[in-house]
Design a protein around this motif. Structure first.
Motif, short mmCIF file in Angstrom:
data_model
loop_
_atom_site.label_atom_id
_atom_site.label_comp_id
_atom_site.label_asym_id
_atom_site.label_seq_id
_atom_site.Cartn_x
_atom_site.Cartn_y
_atom_site.Cartn_z
N VAL A 1 0.82 -1.21 0.00
CA VAL A 1 0.00 0.00 0.00
C VAL A 1 0.86 1.26 0.00
N GLU A 2 0.21 2.35 -0.36
CA GLU A 2 0.76 3.69 -0.21
C GLU A 2 -0.19 4.47 0.68
N VAL A 3 0.29 4.90 1.82
CA VAL A 3 -0.56 5.59 2.80
C VAL A 3 -0.91 6.98 2.29
N GLY A 4 -2.16 7.38 2.54
CA GLY A 4 -2.62 8.72 2.22
C GLY A 4 -3.05 9.44 3.48
N ARG A 5 -4.22 10.08 3.42
CA ARG A 5 -4.64 10.91 4.55
C ARG A 5 -5.18 10.05 5.70
N ARG A 6 -5.09 10.63 6.89
CA ARG A 6 -5.63 9.99 8.08
C ARG A 6 -7.15 10.16 8.08
N LEU A 7 -7.85 9.10 8.41
CA LEU A 7 -9.31 9.12 8.45
C LEU A 7 -9.79 9.22 9.89
N SER A 8 -11.10 9.31 10.05
CA SER A 8 -11.66 9.35 11.40
C SER A 8 -11.39 8.03 12.11
N SER A 9 -11.27 8.10 13.41
CA SER A 9 -11.08 6.89 14.21
C SER A 9 -12.44 6.35 14.64
N ALA A 10 -12.44 5.11 15.07
CA ALA A 10 -13.67 4.46 15.53
C ALA A 10 -13.42 3.89 16.92
N GLU A 11 -14.39 4.04 17.78
CA GLU A 11 -14.28 3.51 19.14
C GLU A 11 -15.54 2.72 19.46
N TYR A 12 -15.35 1.53 19.98
CA TYR A 12 -16.52 0.68 20.26
C TYR A 12 -16.19 -0.31 21.36
N ARG A 13 -17.23 -0.86 21.94
CA ARG A 13 -17.07 -1.86 23.00
C ARG A 13 -16.98 -3.25 22.39
N PHE A 14 -16.20 -4.09 23.04
CA PHE A 14 -16.18 -5.50 22.67
C PHE A 14 -16.02 -6.31 23.96
N GLY A 15 -16.59 -7.49 23.97
CA GLY A 15 -16.58 -8.26 25.21
C GLY A 15 -17.51 -7.62 26.22
N ALA A 16 -17.27 -7.94 27.50
CA ALA A 16 -18.15 -7.46 28.56
C ALA A 16 -18.04 -5.96 28.77
N ASP A 17 -16.82 -5.46 28.98
CA ASP A 17 -16.67 -4.03 29.25
C ASP A 17 -15.37 -3.48 28.67
N ALA A 18 -14.85 -4.12 27.65
CA ALA A 18 -13.62 -3.64 27.02
C ALA A 18 -13.96 -2.65 25.91
N VAL A 19 -13.01 -1.75 25.62
CA VAL A 19 -13.18 -0.73 24.59
C VAL A 19 -11.99 -0.79 23.65
N LYS A 20 -12.26 -0.68 22.35
CA LYS A 20 -11.20 -0.64 21.34
C LYS A 20 -11.30 0.68 20.58
N ARG A 21 -10.16 1.33 20.37
CA ARG A 21 -10.10 2.56 19.58
C ARG A 21 -9.22 2.28 18.36
N VAL A 22 -9.80 2.43 17.17
CA VAL A 22 -9.12 2.09 15.93
C VAL A 22 -8.81 3.35 15.13
N SER A 23 -7.54 3.56 14.80
CA SER A 23 -7.13 4.65 13.92
C SER A 23 -7.07 4.13 12.49
N TYR A 24 -7.55 4.93 11.54
CA TYR A 24 -7.62 4.49 10.15
C TYR A 24 -6.91 5.48 9.21
N TRP A 25 -6.40 4.93 8.11
CA TRP A 25 -5.82 5.74 7.04
C TRP A 25 -6.38 5.28 5.70
N ALA A 26 -6.43 6.19 4.75
CA ALA A 26 -6.68 5.81 3.36
C ALA A 26 -5.40 5.19 2.82
N MET A 27 -5.52 4.08 2.09
CA MET A 27 -4.34 3.38 1.57
C MET A 27 -4.59 2.96 0.13
N ARG A 28 -3.76 3.48 -0.76
CA ARG A 28 -3.88 3.11 -2.17
C ARG A 28 -3.24 1.75 -2.41
N TYR A 29 -3.94 0.88 -3.10
CA TYR A 29 -3.44 -0.46 -3.44
C TYR A 29 -2.32 -0.34 -4.47
N ARG A 30 -1.19 -0.98 -4.20
CA ARG A 30 -0.05 -0.96 -5.12
C ARG A 30 0.23 -2.32 -5.73
#
Length: 296
Positions: free
Chosen positions: A67-96
């Protein structure tokens, strides 16, 4: 979700992998047999790993893509399991290139239009990230503005300040910056005519097999004397295809960002060893992402 929950969130990273197919943009969605869901490629950070590097690693592991990284996208935060939280950072990525191989974690990959992928994705948070990707053009050029790494104090250096080199910490910063800078797939590597600027990019140039080219108009002194010349140089470089990385100094970089009209509109910090990644479309700079440090 409360700030306290966010502070305890498990960090993860991923990407919207995209490619141009004739006159339309296609994005990749992946199927996970363990959860029987369709999602964007992502995964947890390794200890000490920079989020951007984790994102490229996870996308490659789950899709087989380079990939070739581009701009940073919005992050996502959500619960998983009983009371755990995951925060995911995302980027646009061009397929090479690369091919997906089915495995236990991801057994299917589908290329789809944004509208089709929006329908296919299993989770609202993924659809929100995809909407953020789609709101701006995907086929952009990238301009990286790197402030040189640490070089000690000017008052403690005897001789011409143009020759002041990186100190030990700065040399380490320059080495550690290579994976993050390389993820943008630079085609050109340029530096203001200061030894510390050139040395900040030499490890990257060695890694890429490129030369560090000199741009005297982008030192602090030269830019202060003739900002129009420096701005013209940067505008010209920003129109070249692919990614250009420029290393400059702490007064020139914020001034350039202001003159280029980079969102979000300033003020623009530029600590030593930090990076601004600008996404450039036909109408100019459409996104500006700040990376205070380039190591995990």
């Amino acid at each position: 979700m409360s700030d306290a929950a966010g502070d305890r969130a498990t960090p993860a990273a991923g990407g919207v992998l995209w490619r141009q197919d004739a006159d339309q943009v296609l994005v990749a969605v992946v199927h996970r047999p363990r959860y029987e869901d369709w999602t964007l490629p992502k995964g947890k950070l390794h200890p000490g790993e920079h989020p951007l590097i984790a994102a490229t690693r996870e996308v490659q592991e789950e899709t087989g893509a380079q990939v070739e990284v581009g701009r940073r996208l919005s992050s996502a935060e959500y619960r998983f399991g009983a009371d755990a939280v995951k925060r995911v950072s995302y980027w646009a990525m061009r397929y090479r290139g690369g091919e997906h191989v089915a495995g236990d974690e991801v057994d299917q990959l589908r290329w789809a239009t944004v509208a089709e992928a929006t329908q296919q994705l299993s989770y609202p948070v993924d659809r929100g990230v995809l909407a953020d990707f789609a709101r701006l053009p995907s086929a952009t050029r990238t301009l990286l503005l790197l402030r040189h790494a640490r070089a000690g104090k000017r008052s403690q250096f005897c001789g011409d300040d143009r020759l002041r080199p990186l100190d030990k910490a700065g040399r380490r910063q320059a080495r550690e910056a290579v994976p993050v800078l390389a993820a943008f797939n630079p085609r050109r590597v340029l530096a203001a005519d200061r030894v510390r600027c050139e040395q900040s990019l030499q490890p990257l140039a060695d890694h890429l097999g490129l030369r560090v080219l000199s741009v005297p108009a982008l030192s602090d002194e030269a830019y202060a004397d003739d900002p129009d010349a420096g701005l013209a140089e940067v505008r010209h470089l920003s129109q070249q295809p692919g990614t250009t990385v420029i290393c400059s100094q702490g007064e020139t970089i914020p001034a350039l960002l202001e003159q280029l009209g980079a969102p979000p509109g300033g003020p623009y910090p530029a600590r030593k060893g930090s990076l601004w990644a600008l996404s450039v479309a036909e109408r100019g700079v459409i996104a500006a992402d700040y990376y205070p440090q380039l190591s995990g």
